[in-house]
Structures are given as structure tokens and as C-alpha cells.
Scaffold this active site. Structure first.
Site, PDB file in Angstrom:
ATOM      1  N   LYS A   1      10.382  65.200  26.821  1.00  0.00           N
ATOM      2  CA  LYS A   1      10.121  66.310  27.482  1.00  0.00           C
ATOM      3  C   LYS A   1       8.620  66.656  27.761  1.00  0.00           C
ATOM      4  CE  LYS A   1      14.012  69.070  27.929  1.00  0.00           C
ATOM      5  NZ  LYS A   1      14.557  70.482  27.535  1.00  0.00           N
TER       6      LYS A   1
ATOM      7  N   MET B   1       3.620  76.052  32.550  1.00  0.00           N
ATOM      8  CA  MET B   1       3.647  74.868  33.098  1.00  0.00           C
ATOM      9  C   MET B   1       2.958  75.044  34.731  1.00  0.00           C
ATOM     10  SD  MET B   1       7.600  73.826  32.546  1.00  0.00           S
ATOM     11  CE  MET B   1       8.225  75.316  32.418  1.00  0.00           C
TER      12      MET B   1
ATOM     13  N   ASP C   1      11.705  67.981  20.509  1.00  0.00           N
ATOM     14  CA  ASP C   1      10.833  67.947  21.784  1.00  0.00           C
ATOM     15  C   ASP C   1       9.449  67.673  21.791  1.00  0.00           C
ATOM     16  OD1 ASP C   1      12.974  68.446  23.250  1.00  0.00           O
ATOM     17  OD2 ASP C   1      12.251  70.379  23.768  1.00  0.00           O
TER      18      ASP C   1
HETATM   19  N1  SAH Z   1       9.808  77.295  24.995  1.00  0.00           N
HETATM   20  C1  SAH Z   1       8.410  77.197  25.219  1.00  0.00           C
HETATM   21  C2  SAH Z   1       7.984  77.197  26.578  1.00  0.00           C
HETATM   22  C3  SAH Z   1       8.225  75.528  27.034  1.00  0.00           C
HETATM   23  S1  SAH Z   1       7.577  75.083  28.698  1.00  0.00           S
HETATM   24  C4  SAH Z   1       7.899  78.689  24.683  1.00  0.00           C
HETATM   25  O1  SAH Z   1       8.576  79.564  24.561  1.00  0.00           O
HETATM   26  O2  SAH Z   1       6.596  78.526  24.619  1.00  0.00           O
HETATM   27  C5  SAH Z   1       6.288  74.265  28.505  1.00  0.00           C
HETATM   28  C6  SAH Z   1       4.843  74.885  28.618  1.00  0.00           C
HETATM   29  O3  SAH Z   1       4.700  75.964  27.630  1.00  0.00           O
HETATM   30  C7  SAH Z   1       4.023  74.323  28.888  1.00  0.00           C
HETATM   31  O4  SAH Z   1       3.591  73.492  29.887  1.00  0.00           O
HETATM   32  C8  SAH Z   1       2.766  75.155  28.605  1.00  0.00           C
HETATM   33  O5  SAH Z   1       2.755  75.951  29.840  1.00  0.00           O
HETATM   34  C9  SAH Z   1       3.458  76.252  27.900  1.00  0.00           C
HETATM   35  N2  SAH Z   1       2.889  76.032  26.284  1.00  0.00           N
HETATM   36  C10 SAH Z   1       3.813  75.568  25.132  1.00  0.00           C
HETATM   37  N3  SAH Z   1       3.012  75.649  24.039  1.00  0.00           N
HETATM   38  C11 SAH Z   1       1.858  75.851  24.378  1.00  0.00           C
HETATM   39  C12 SAH Z   1       0.688  76.158  23.723  1.00  0.00           C
HETATM   40  N4  SAH Z   1       0.726  75.795  22.441  1.00  0.00           N
HETATM   41  N5  SAH Z   1      -0.384  76.359  24.380  1.00  0.00           N
HETATM   42  C13 SAH Z   1      -0.518  76.766  25.529  1.00  0.00           C
HETATM   43  N6  SAH Z   1       0.877  76.526  26.431  1.00  0.00           N
HETATM   44  C14 SAH Z   1       1.696  76.031  25.809  1.00  0.00           C
END
Ligand code: SAH
Length: 282
Positions: free
Chosen positions: A79, A193, A57
């Protein structure tokens, strides 16, 4: 040729292998963590090093892909928020098609696959298709961000519960959230998000009883060299996001635990802060 067309061709190519009636390959759903490759689990690194075909992704950091052997087939399935390179159904079809062709597939997702990563849907589809699979968890963004910016997610003085919620609803059909639950005191709310709907989220939380002065933070690109953390209050948050041009991927953290950061933000500098991280208060 579009990515989708390319992938259909690829699937057709592998489908011819399927017709040879080989036993299905295993799919490994791997959480790649929040960005910093050193936050990968040992199991994830072993799976990456042994990978042959990888579906990954947008949120997977390039430094994580560097663990793949050079001969591994890499398939980007996109994505970004609201811009899927490949629709979810096609990602699942491709994964199943590759597995049925006898390939061992590594499905790599940002953070943890079972936390807003649609890993649950993919695992259900694999189970239904009779494809053997295993799941390797990853650190979710909230955990990486908390450690990196110095905000403990729970704390006996401030929060006895932690809520992970999404600020982006399925098919973007409006924010139909349990605001009474989200606005409760003595808890930390982390919104994934949530950046695009921030004004509405902050307005609803205040309308349901969370004070405008509740401490809050925005954390962008947590655990990477581009990390930024902006702190302020619930009332200030939409203005801060605009002023600092906060963009996904970013988390919204709301709750009194944010105040603890004043004592902790410099403590881990020597060991855990990414080189170019930016931190600001309102
Ligand atoms: N599966 C992922 C989340 C996916 S949804 C997890 O467990 O982290 C995608 C959202 O995750 C983004 O829009 C943001 O809100 C958050 N996100 C993912 N990586 C991030 C990062 N390094 N810093 C801040 N927010 C992050």
C-alpha cells in the site's frame, strides 16, 4: 512467485483449517501511529505483544513491528501510494479467510485506521462476514506532525476549524474537491497524499480565494529520524516541494497556524525531536 501468488497459497493453506468448522478468530484493527514507536497507544502495544498473525502496511515503521513476538506470522500487504502489493479486495479476503480458520488476526495500519486508512471498508467487510472485530485507534499523521514540528492545528487567534482532506482521489480520477470549502479563511487544512497533486491543489485554493501569501508547510516522514519540515507560503509550496524533493509520506498543512511554529519549533527539542530531523524555511 509474486506476493499475490504466495498469499493465495497461504490463504488456501488456512482455508483447509476453515473446513474444520472452528469458531472464527477475532480481527483487531490497530492504528500504529505516525512512525515514532513511542506514540503507540498502550492498547496497541498489548495487541502487538499478543499477536499471532499480522497483516501490515507499508507505512508501519519497523520499530513498531519490533513489538511483535518472534513467532508471529508477518504478512506484508503493501500500500505505497498507487502501488498496492495486494489489492484491497484481496487484503480483505485474506483477513476473512484467516479469521474463518480460527486465527486471531492483527491488522496493523499506519496512523489511525479510520483516517484515510481504509479501516472503514475493512470493518464493514468484517461486519458483513460476521467476523468479530475490534478497533484500536492510533495517532493520525497530522497529530504526530503537529506536535513534532511545532504547529498547533487549531489556535484561537488563527484557526477555529481543522479539515483533514485527501489530495489523492479514488482510482486517481482527477481532483474533484470542494475547493470553496477548502479555501475558507480561519481554518487549517491538512492534506494527506497531496504531494503528487500539489501544483493543482495550490492553484485551485488560490483560484477559490485563499491568498498566495497564506502560510503553509510540508512535513515529510513526521515523527521519525528522517522528518523534514519545510515552511513557506501557499504560492511557494509547489516550488519548495520540487526544490527539496519532498516525497511521500508527507503532509501539506495550510493556514495561519503555521506562523506559530517560529515560537514553538525549538521548545520541544529536548524531549520530542527525532535525532536527525531536518527543518527549513523558504
Ligand atoms: N491512516 C493514516 C493515513 C494513511 S494515508 C493516518 O492516520 O495517518 C497515507 C498518507 O498519510 C501519506 O501519503 C501521508 O500524506 C500521510 N502520512 C502518514 N504517515 C506520515 C508521516 N509519518 N509523515 C508525514 N505524512 C504521513
Amino acid at each position: 512467485m509474486s506476493t499475490s501468488q504466495c498469499l493465495s497459497r497461504l490463504a488456501a493453506h488456512h482455508r483447509s483449517d476453515t473446513e474444520k468448522q472452528v469458531p472464527p478468530g477475532t480481527v483487531t484493527l490497530v492504528g500504529a501511529g505516525p512512525g515514532d514507536p513511542e506514540l503507540l497507544t498502550v492498547k496497541a502495544v498489548k495487541a502487538l505483544e499478543a499477536a499471532r498473525v499480522v497483516l501490515y502496511d507499508h507505512l508501519v515503521a519497523p520499530e513498531v513491528l519490533a513489538y511483535l513476538p518472534h513467532h508471529a506470522e508477518r504478512i506484508y500487504v503493501g500500500k505505497e501510494s498507487s502501488r498496492h502489493t495486494l489489492p484491497q479486495g484481496e487484503i480483505i479476503d485474506l483477513m476473512i479467510c484467516l479469521a474463518r480458520a480460527g486465527k486471531s488476526v492483527l491488522r496493523l495500519k499506519g496512523g489511525d485506521g479510520y483516517i484515510f486508512g481504509r479501516g472503514g471498508e475493512e470493518a464493514q467487510a468484517l461486519a458483513q462476514a460476521g467476523i468479530p472485530f475490534k478497533v484500536i485507534p492510533g495517532l493520525t499523521a497530522a497529530q504526530g506532525a503537529a506536535a513534532s514540528v511545532g504547529i498547533p492545528l487549531t489556535h484561537r487567534d488563527h484557526a477555529c476549524a481543522l479539515v483533514l482532506a485527501t489530495g489523492h482521489l479514488r482510482d486517481n480520477k482527477g481532483l474533484d474537491m470542494d475547493w470553496d470549502m477548502l479555501a475558507r479563511p480561519r481554518q487549517t487544512v491538512v492534506l494527506y497524499m497531496g504531494v503528487n497533486n500539489l501544483p493543482e491543489i495550490c492553484r485551485q485554493l488560490q483560484a477559490h480565494g485563499r491568498g498566495a501569501g497564506t502560510p503553509a508547510a510540508l512535513i515529510e516522514n513526521a515523527t521519525t529520524a528522517r522528518e523534514r519540515c519545510i515552511t513557506g507560503t501557499l504560492g511557494e509550496l509547489p516550488g519548495l516541494a520540487l526544490r527539496h524533493q519532498i516525497r511521500p509520506p508527507a503532509l501539506v498543512m495550510i493556514g495561519e497556524v503555521v506562523t506559530v511554529r517560529q515560537q514553538l519549533e525549538h521548545a520541544g527539542d529536548a524531549v520530542s525531536k527525532p535525532a536527525a530531523a531536518v527543518h527549513a524555511a523558504a
